[in-house]
Design a protein around this motif. Structure first.
Motif, PDB file in Angstrom:
ATOM      1  N   ALA A  58      37.142  66.506 -14.077  1.00  0.00           N
ATOM      2  CA  ALA A  58      37.736  65.780 -12.951  1.00  0.00           C
ATOM      3  C   ALA A  58      39.255  65.721 -13.102  1.00  0.00           C
ATOM      4  O   ALA A  58      39.996  65.933 -12.130  1.00  0.00           O
ATOM      5  N   ILE A  59      39.731  65.459 -14.306  1.00  0.00           N
ATOM      6  CA  ILE A  59      41.185  65.391 -14.531  1.00  0.00           C
ATOM      7  C   ILE A  59      41.816  66.763 -14.274  1.00  0.00           C
ATOM      8  O   ILE A  59      42.856  66.873 -13.615  1.00  0.00           O
ATOM      9  N   GLY A  60      41.165  67.812 -14.762  1.00  0.00           N
ATOM     10  CA  GLY A  60      41.661  69.171 -14.504  1.00  0.00           C
ATOM     11  C   GLY A  60      41.701  69.468 -13.019  1.00  0.00           C
ATOM     12  O   GLY A  60      42.660  70.074 -12.508  1.00  0.00           O
ATOM     13  N   ASN A  93      49.504  61.430 -15.321  1.00  0.00           N
ATOM     14  CA  ASN A  93      49.544  60.901 -13.955  1.00  0.00           C
ATOM     15  C   ASN A  93      48.572  61.663 -13.049  1.00  0.00           C
ATOM     16  O   ASN A  93      48.942  62.183 -11.994  1.00  0.00           O
ATOM     17  N   ALA A  94      47.323  61.730 -13.506  1.00  0.00           N
ATOM     18  CA  ALA A  94      46.280  62.428 -12.749  1.00  0.00           C
ATOM     19  C   ALA A  94      45.153  61.432 -12.448  1.00  0.00           C
ATOM     20  O   ALA A  94      44.117  61.417 -13.121  1.00  0.00           O
ATOM     21  N   PRO A  95      45.365  60.576 -11.431  1.00  0.00           N
ATOM     22  CA  PRO A  95      44.368  59.521 -11.178  1.00  0.00           C
ATOM     23  C   PRO A  95      43.071  60.041 -10.561  1.00  0.00           C
ATOM     24  O   PRO A  95      43.097  60.828  -9.612  1.00  0.00           O
ATOM     25  N   VAL A  96      41.974  59.628 -11.117  1.00  0.00           N
ATOM     26  CA  VAL A  96      40.647  59.988 -10.593  1.00  0.00           C
ATOM     27  C   VAL A  96      39.811  58.711 -10.462  1.00  0.00           C
ATOM     28  O   VAL A  96      40.095  57.699 -11.108  1.00  0.00           O
ATOM     29  N   ILE A  97      38.812  58.800  -9.604  1.00  0.00           N
ATOM     30  CA  ILE A  97      37.895  57.663  -9.435  1.00  0.00           C
ATOM     31  C   ILE A  97      36.628  57.992 -10.220  1.00  0.00           C
ATOM     32  O   ILE A  97      35.972  58.996  -9.949  1.00  0.00           O
ATOM     33  N   ILE A  98      36.339  57.174 -11.203  1.00  0.00           N
ATOM     34  CA  ILE A  98      35.198  57.462 -12.084  1.00  0.00           C
ATOM     35  C   ILE A  98      34.065  56.491 -11.764  1.00  0.00           C
ATOM     36  O   ILE A  98      34.209  55.274 -11.941  1.00  0.00           O
ATOM     37  N   ASP A 149      32.187  47.180 -22.812  1.00  0.00           N
ATOM     38  CA  ASP A 149      32.507  46.621 -21.508  1.00  0.00           C
ATOM     39  C   ASP A 149      33.426  47.640 -20.814  1.00  0.00           C
ATOM     40  O   ASP A 149      34.590  47.792 -21.172  1.00  0.00           O
ATOM     41  N   PHE A 150      32.886  48.367 -19.833  1.00  0.00           N
ATOM     42  CA  PHE A 150      33.643  49.469 -19.235  1.00  0.00           C
ATOM     43  C   PHE A 150      34.871  48.994 -18.458  1.00  0.00           C
ATOM     44  O   PHE A 150      35.833  49.754 -18.307  1.00  0.00           O
ATOM     45  N   VAL A 151      34.826  47.769 -17.954  1.00  0.00           N
ATOM     46  CA  VAL A 151      35.989  47.245 -17.213  1.00  0.00           C
ATOM     47  C   VAL A 151      37.149  47.021 -18.188  1.00  0.00           C
ATOM     48  O   VAL A 151      38.279  47.464 -17.959  1.00  0.00           O
ATOM     49  N   LYS A 152      36.834  46.389 -19.307  1.00  0.00           N
ATOM     50  CA  LYS A 152      37.883  46.155 -20.321  1.00  0.00           C
ATOM     51  C   LYS A 152      38.373  47.480 -20.906  1.00  0.00           C
ATOM     52  O   LYS A 152      39.548  47.646 -21.220  1.00  0.00           O
ATOM     53  N   LEU A 153      37.441  48.409 -21.082  1.00  0.00           N
ATOM     54  CA  LEU A 153      37.808  49.717 -21.640  1.00  0.00           C
ATOM     55  C   LEU A 153      38.804  50.413 -20.715  1.00  0.00           C
ATOM     56  O   LEU A 153      39.821  50.948 -21.161  1.00  0.00           O
ATOM     57  N   ALA A 154      38.526  50.381 -19.404  1.00  0.00           N
ATOM     58  CA  ALA A 154      39.454  50.983 -18.431  1.00  0.00           C
ATOM     59  C   ALA A 154      40.821  50.319 -18.562  1.00  0.00           C
ATOM     60  O   ALA A 154      41.854  51.000 -18.636  1.00  0.00           O
ATOM     61  N   GLU A 155      40.816  49.000 -18.604  1.00  0.00           N
ATOM     62  CA  GLU A 155      42.090  48.263 -18.657  1.00  0.00           C
ATOM     63  C   GLU A 155      42.854  48.584 -19.946  1.00  0.00           C
ATOM     64  O   GLU A 155      44.085  48.650 -19.946  1.00  0.00           O
ATOM     65  N   SER A 156      42.130  48.806 -21.022  1.00  0.00           N
ATOM     66  CA  SER A 156      42.804  49.093 -22.298  1.00  0.00           C
ATOM     67  C   SER A 156      43.582  50.405 -22.244  1.00  0.00           C
ATOM     68  O   SER A 156      44.529  50.608 -23.001  1.00  0.00           O
ATOM     69  N   TYR A 157      43.156  51.319 -21.342  1.00  0.00           N
ATOM     70  CA  TYR A 157      43.883  52.592 -21.182  1.00  0.00           C
ATOM     71  C   TYR A 157      45.028  52.478 -20.177  1.00  0.00           C
ATOM     72  O   TYR A 157      45.753  53.448 -19.963  1.00  0.00           O
ATOM     73  N   VAL A 182      46.431  54.458 -10.167  1.00  0.00           N
ATOM     74  CA  VAL A 182      45.980  54.971 -11.471  1.00  0.00           C
ATOM     75  C   VAL A 182      44.464  55.175 -11.417  1.00  0.00           C
ATOM     76  O   VAL A 182      43.805  54.738 -10.468  1.00  0.00           O
ATOM     77  N   SER A 183      43.929  55.825 -12.439  1.00  0.00           N
ATOM     78  CA  SER A 183      42.481  56.040 -12.495  1.00  0.00           C
ATOM     79  C   SER A 183      41.732  54.720 -12.427  1.00  0.00           C
ATOM     80  O   SER A 183      42.189  53.705 -12.959  1.00  0.00           O
ATOM     81  N   THR A 184      40.580  54.760 -11.800  1.00  0.00           N
ATOM     82  CA  THR A 184      39.756  53.556 -11.669  1.00  0.00           C
ATOM     83  C   THR A 184      38.339  53.875 -12.124  1.00  0.00           C
ATOM     84  O   THR A 184      37.742  54.842 -11.650  1.00  0.00           O
ATOM     85  N   ILE A 185      37.840  53.071 -13.024  1.00  0.00           N
ATOM     86  CA  ILE A 185      36.428  53.163 -13.392  1.00  0.00           C
ATOM     87  C   ILE A 185      35.672  52.149 -12.539  1.00  0.00           C
ATOM     88  O   ILE A 185      36.014  50.962 -12.536  1.00  0.00           O
TER      89      ILE A 185
END
Ligand SMILES: Cc1ncc(C[n+]2csc(CCOP(=O)(O)OP(=O)(O)O)c2C)c(N)n1
Ligand SMILES: [Mg+2]
Length: 212
Positions: A58-60, A93-98, A149-157, A182-185
């Motif tokens: 997806a990033i590619g 700077n390659a935002p994707v929706i995950i 916790d995928f929400v916290k994991l996203a925020e940590s990045y 930015v990318s969003t999980i």
């Protein structure tokens, strides 16, 4: 919340874009329900079955097509095989929706254990702890919480994270993700023991396809 509901929202809310999948049940649901046209394309590792493919692909796709929306459909197992690429999506700077379809299982393999091995779940429950009963037959009130916790994991990045627990929240989550720079999980808590059909048991001929 069924996986089909999520696919239908993707069909309705995105007029164009590149849809990329990981490997597992979510990949089959995407293949069955995502509608494609000249403005929407679909990238999947197909029968090669490369878990971990979805996020980097997806990033590619986004780097090659910066003006297009890229949606990655992944599972709670597969996303963790290359989760470190979240950092790449930020620094490049390659935002994707995950979209993570979280069923708390390596669902595709759990499905085989359900259908052909009497629900002897082995190494497929992603909540399993040492204290769990040896012969657990599926989720119940005593199950420990899901990790990570995928929400916290996203925020940590430095990305955004949204958790969707019921159907009414799906549309709003996609609207928010579209507005993010930015990318969003988006973690969808889906039915844990859903199975995907049709399916052919390994080694069996196509005429022995299971339809229901
Ligand atoms: C690298 C790799 N390891 C193992 C497998 C076998 N495998 C196929 S699907 C799957 C489960 C995927 O789980 P998840 O990402 O949570 O997706 P779900 O099936 O639950 O939608 C596994 C272990 C694989 N295809 N690739
Ligand atoms: Mg899963």
């Amino acid at each position: 919340m069924t996986p089909q509901m999520i696919m239908e929202h993707i069909n309705e809310q995105f007029e164009e874009g590149i849809i990329v999948t990981d490997v597992g049940q979510h990949q089959m649901w995407a293949a069955q329900y995502i509608e494609l046209n000249e403005k929407k394309s679909y990238i999947t590792s197909g029968g090669l079955g490369t878990m971990g493919f979805g996020l980097p692909a997806a990033i590619g796709s986004k780097i090659a097509n910066p003006d297009k929306t890229v949606i990655c459909i992944s599972g709670d197992g597969g996303i963790q095989m290359n989760i470190q690429e979240m950092a790449t999506s930020i620094v490049q700077n390659a935002p994707v929706i995950i979209c993570i379809l979280n069923n708390y299982y390596l669902g595709m393999v759990r499905q085989m254990q359900e259908l052909w091995y009497g629900k002897r779940y082995e190494a497929t429950c992603l909540r399993r702890r040492k204290e769990c009963p040896r012969d657990c037959k599926g989720p119940n009130a005593a199950c420990p919480p899901y990790s990570p916790d995928f929400v916290k994991l996203a925020e940590s990045y430095g990305a955004k994270g949204i958790r969707v627990t019921k159907e009414e929240e799906i549309a709003g989550a996609f609207e928010a993700a579209k507005a993010n720079q930015v990318s969003t999980i988006i973690e969808f808590l889906i039915a844990t023991e859903e199975i995907v059909l049709p399916m052919v048991r390994g080694g069996n001929p196509m005429r022995e396809m299971i339809l229901k």
